[in-house]
Write an enzyme that holds these catalytic residues in place. Structure first.
Site, PDB file in Angstrom:
ATOM      1  N   GLY A  21      39.726  44.174  62.262  1.00  0.00           N
ATOM      2  CA  GLY A  21      40.869  44.623  61.809  1.00  0.00           C
ATOM      3  C   GLY A  21      40.912  45.529  60.807  1.00  0.00           C
ATOM      4  N   GLU A  24      35.533  49.589  60.389  1.00  0.00           N
ATOM      5  CA  GLU A  24      34.052  49.477  61.270  1.00  0.00           C
ATOM      6  C   GLU A  24      33.048  49.420  60.175  1.00  0.00           C
ATOM      7  OE1 GLU A  24      35.399  52.280  64.912  1.00  0.00           O
ATOM      8  OE2 GLU A  24      34.669  53.077  63.285  1.00  0.00           O
ATOM      9  N   VAL A  25      31.905  48.767  60.550  1.00  0.00           N
ATOM     10  CA  VAL A  25      30.657  48.876  59.591  1.00  0.00           C
ATOM     11  C   VAL A  25      29.624  49.585  60.475  1.00  0.00           C
ATOM     12  CG1 VAL A  25      29.021  47.477  58.459  1.00  0.00           C
ATOM     13  CG2 VAL A  25      31.486  46.760  58.533  1.00  0.00           C
ATOM     14  N   LYS A  40      30.908  50.874  55.361  1.00  0.00           N
ATOM     15  CA  LYS A  40      31.916  50.338  55.929  1.00  0.00           C
ATOM     16  C   LYS A  40      33.084  51.267  55.511  1.00  0.00           C
ATOM     17  CE  LYS A  40      34.206  45.666  55.094  1.00  0.00           C
ATOM     18  NZ  LYS A  40      34.151  44.497  54.688  1.00  0.00           N
ATOM     19  N   ASP A 141      36.254  34.576  47.987  1.00  0.00           N
ATOM     20  CA  ASP A 141      36.366  34.365  49.506  1.00  0.00           C
ATOM     21  C   ASP A 141      34.843  34.047  49.798  1.00  0.00           C
ATOM     22  OD1 ASP A 141      37.473  34.475  52.218  1.00  0.00           O
ATOM     23  OD2 ASP A 141      37.170  36.620  52.213  1.00  0.00           O
ATOM     24  N   LYS A 143      32.301  32.081  51.789  1.00  0.00           N
ATOM     25  CA  LYS A 143      32.248  31.292  53.019  1.00  0.00           C
ATOM     26  C   LYS A 143      30.952  31.690  53.856  1.00  0.00           C
ATOM     27  CE  LYS A 143      35.051  35.225  55.115  1.00  0.00           C
ATOM     28  NZ  LYS A 143      36.110  35.516  55.627  1.00  0.00           N
ATOM     29  N   ALA A 145      30.139  33.129  56.466  1.00  0.00           N
ATOM     30  CA  ALA A 145      29.960  34.487  56.976  1.00  0.00           C
ATOM     31  C   ALA A 145      29.859  35.555  56.003  1.00  0.00           C
ATOM     32  CB  ALA A 145      31.241  35.071  57.763  1.00  0.00           C
ATOM     33  N   ASN A 146      29.935  35.213  54.770  1.00  0.00           N
ATOM     34  CA  ASN A 146      29.610  36.138  53.530  1.00  0.00           C
ATOM     35  C   ASN A 146      28.395  35.873  52.878  1.00  0.00           C
ATOM     36  OD1 ASN A 146      31.955  37.757  53.825  1.00  0.00           O
ATOM     37  ND2 ASN A 146      33.215  36.684  52.411  1.00  0.00           N
ATOM     38  N   ASP A 159      30.136  41.058  49.871  1.00  0.00           N
ATOM     39  CA  ASP A 159      31.698  41.348  49.697  1.00  0.00           C
ATOM     40  C   ASP A 159      32.184  40.772  48.516  1.00  0.00           C
ATOM     41  OD1 ASP A 159      31.737  42.681  52.177  1.00  0.00           O
ATOM     42  OD2 ASP A 159      33.191  41.368  52.987  1.00  0.00           O
TER      43      ASP A 159
END
Length: 662
Positions: A21, A24-25, A40, A141, A143, A145-146, A159
């Protein structure tokens, strides 16, 4: 975006690493240095947005990207470059080879990671957070995934600052299936959920959630229902991890439980303290067995904040652990998480559980309203912190939810629309702000009455943004309505009434109706002096407006006398270099010039210019304007060479300012 496109003549896009959303990377090649990087590319900002919105967004992008680029630590993903190319904002980062923690759990069929890996990951993340927190940078943020574990075993946090950029542009980082915006709710601290003050200790709480998940295979509050997850973070002690992972040393369990304390003051003081505790845990004083921890090791019941009063937990959670997911075959090069999300009924999106043809049952209705109240509090906190893009995204979700649950004309729905209108103004989207404010004001007048304080607050916003757009007839009518309504509801000498009368005078002056403005200011000065005293800053502000309109009517002796008295009073009350004092001193210079007293005017202009350069900086727009007026005064006195030199100096400063702003 076409493959092999060249970004800014330097970065050759090769193939996509991720898409979602936010944009793109890409894996890319830096043609200047001959190295592979990750680029990014955030989605185009849209053609329908106003130039003011784009300008604010670009400035926020540059500011956040500079913060991220300044971080230099082996545990932080390096940001090499950032910029804009044909309307697309981009960041250039180091290309990591490895797997993020979420992918490692997926690869392991959501089974916990080995204890030595958990310990090593915890120590490396703590060291990275200790560094970033020393730089006064909070992730907000954190988490799985980061967090990436590279092929050589290095753990890197991704990030920093970048997640906020995505929110600023208007996208939502959501966890699959939750529909909760502004970070991932499975890893959000109680103060984030409640809209409280967020500092480095919020990152420590999120780290506790991450460590809990990689040690047990699931986050501490793994319910499938979003409201249950929020309530879990808010007031439910987490199950001790050794209850499901008995081989985890109890020293590490206690560290995780302390990180998950509801009150930030009960967590480790900072990441340095956490790192020391982790190091001490590598050498426990005694082996304490492998059975589950006794009950007294659970965290005590938290002190709940005021905003929780009256909220309920909503429907019970389904299950205690998330279903296992099959491993996902993804590219080896990792930058950030996959951007996915299911329907969110609070955003008006389709959902298997709730849709337009299936209204929420009463209990669920109440739970959803409670969730909206939490989000609204969070949005208010974001606004107070100046994070207007993020607040606007969250307010949009609250509005969609309230419209579905309460209806478009409910006072709470209209209140949310009012806040959205104000936010549009802060983002530079002035036409949208004006239209929305006018619509909300009309709706509030219909529902609440024309003199209701909420109606008048929206009328004021409509008037204010109309003036910003130069629509002064519209602004004048709205300010007059507000002044009349406040006089009727609050009284003629109430500060809010007087503020509306002041703005009415401004609008009259802008429309060239200076005689009416002068009469307005005469009455206002008398009312302000009666209510607040002759030396109150607001009384002096009204007197300043009085003097300006004397000048507009060519009554320059009176204008000069008023400006001198106000300047002296402001210097005494506010200070000699206060912006308001300097504004009045400039009016003195203007009046002297219009009376032909150019030598005196030159001295006054020079003093104002020097003071503005000293307090605001030589390249500030107000300082440059004063220097320009000083140059014009020199020319009037026939000192052409000095005037030309000063004009060149001003031009050079303006060019320098323009280059710096790029």
């Amino acid at each position: 975006m076409a493959e092999h496109r060249l970004i800014q003549g330097r970065y050759r896009l090769l193939d996509t690493i991720g898409r979602g959303g936010m944009g793109e990377v890409w894996r890319a090649r830096d043609e200047a240095l001959g190295r592979l990087v990750a680029v990014k590319c955030l989605k185009p900002m849209g053609q329908r947005q106003e130039p003011g919105f784009h300008r604010v967004l670009r400035e926020r992008f540059r500011r956040e990207a500079r913060v991220a680029a300044a971080l230099q630590h082996r545990g932080i993903t390096v940001v090499h470059d950032f910029g804009e190319d044909r309307g697309i904002l981009f960041l250039v980062m180091e290309l990591l080879t490895g797997r993020n923690l979420s992918q490692l759990l997926d690869d392991n069929r959501r089974q916990p990671l080995p204890v030595p890996d958990v310990i090593e990951i915890a120590e490396q993340i703590a060291a990275a957070l200790a560094y970033t927190h020393e730089q006064a940078v909070v992730h907000r943020d954190l988490k799985p995934a980061n967090v990436v574990r590279t092929t050589d075993g290095t753990v890197k946090i991704c990030d920093f600052g970048i997640a906020r950029l995505g929110h600023d542009i208007g996208f939502t980082a959501r966890l699959t299936g939750t529909g909760i915006a502004m970070g991932s709710p499975h890893y959000m601290s109680p103060e984030q959920i409640g809209g409280g003050t967020v500092d480095h200790r919020s990152d420590l709480y999120s780290l506790g959630c991450v460590l809990y998940e990689i040690a047990t295979g699931a986050p501490p509050f793994a319910q499938g229902d979003a409201w249950a997850v929020l309530v879990g973070h808010r007031d439910t002690p987490p199950e001790p991890p050794r209850a499901v992972r008995p081989d985890l040393p109890e020293e590490y369990q206690q560290v995780v439980l302390d990180l998950l304390a509801k009150d930030p003051d009960d967590r480790p003081r900072d990441a340095d303290e956490l790192a020391k505790r982790l190091a001490d845990a590598r050498h426990p004083r005694a082996h304490r067995g492998t059975g589950p921890e006794p009950a007294d090791l659970t965290v005590p019941a938290p002190r709940l904040p005021a905003w929780t009063r009256g909220l309920t937990a909503g429907p019970p959670a389904v299950g205690s652990r998330p279903p296992r997911r099959a491993p996902v075959d993804r590219a080896v090069a990792v930058l950030t998480d996959v951007w996915t999300g299911l329907g969110d009924p609070l955003r008006g999106e389709a959902s298997p559980a709730l849709g337009p043809d299936r209204p929420a049952p009463p209990g669920e209705h109440h739970a959803l309203l409670g969730t909206l109240a939490v989000r609204l509090t969070h949005a208010d906190a974001l606004t107070s912190a100046g994070r207007h893009f993020e607040a606007q995204e969250l307010l949009g979700e609250v509005l969609a939810g309230r419209e579905r649950l309460l209806g478009p004309d409910h006072p709470d729905t209209l209140g949310c629309r009012h806040h959205l209108a104000v936010g549009l103004g802060r983002l530079g989207r002035l036409e949208e702000c004006r239209t929305t404010a006018r619509e909300v004001a009309d709706a509030r007048a219909r529902v609440l009455g024309p003199h209701h304080p909420d109606t008048l607050a929206t009328r004021w916003q409509h008037a204010f943004v109309s003036g910003q757009l130069g629509r002064w007839p519209e602004a004048l009518t709205a300010y007059q309505d507000v002044a009349a309504g406040r006089a009727a509801a609050l009284g003629p000498d109430h500060p809010d009434t007087l503020a509306a009368r002041y703005e009415t005078g401004v609008a009259l002056g802008r429309l060239g109706r200076s005689a009416q403005a002068l009469a307005q200011y005469h009455d206002l000065v008398a009312a302000r002096a009666r209510a607040q005293g002759p030396d109150d800053p607001e009384t002096l502000r009204a007197r300043h407006g009085l003097g300006v309109n004397y000048g507009r009517l060519e009554r320059w002796p009176e204008a000069l006398a008023e400006a001198r008295e106000v300047a002296a009073a402001r210097a005494r009350v506010l200070g000699a270099d206060h912006p308001d004092t300097l504004a009045s001193r400039r009016e003195v210079a203007v009046a002297l010039g219009r009376l032909g007293r150019w030598a005196e005017a030159l001295d006054a202009y020079r003093e104002v210019a020097d003071a503005r350069a000293r307090t605001l900086g030589a390249a500030h727009l107000d300082a440059l304007a004063s220097r320009g007026e000083q140059a014009q005064c020199l020319a009037r006195l026939g000192r052409t060479a000095e005037a030309d030199a000063l004009h060149r100096r001003v031009a050079a400063l303006r060019r320098e300012r323009a280059v710096h702003r790029r």
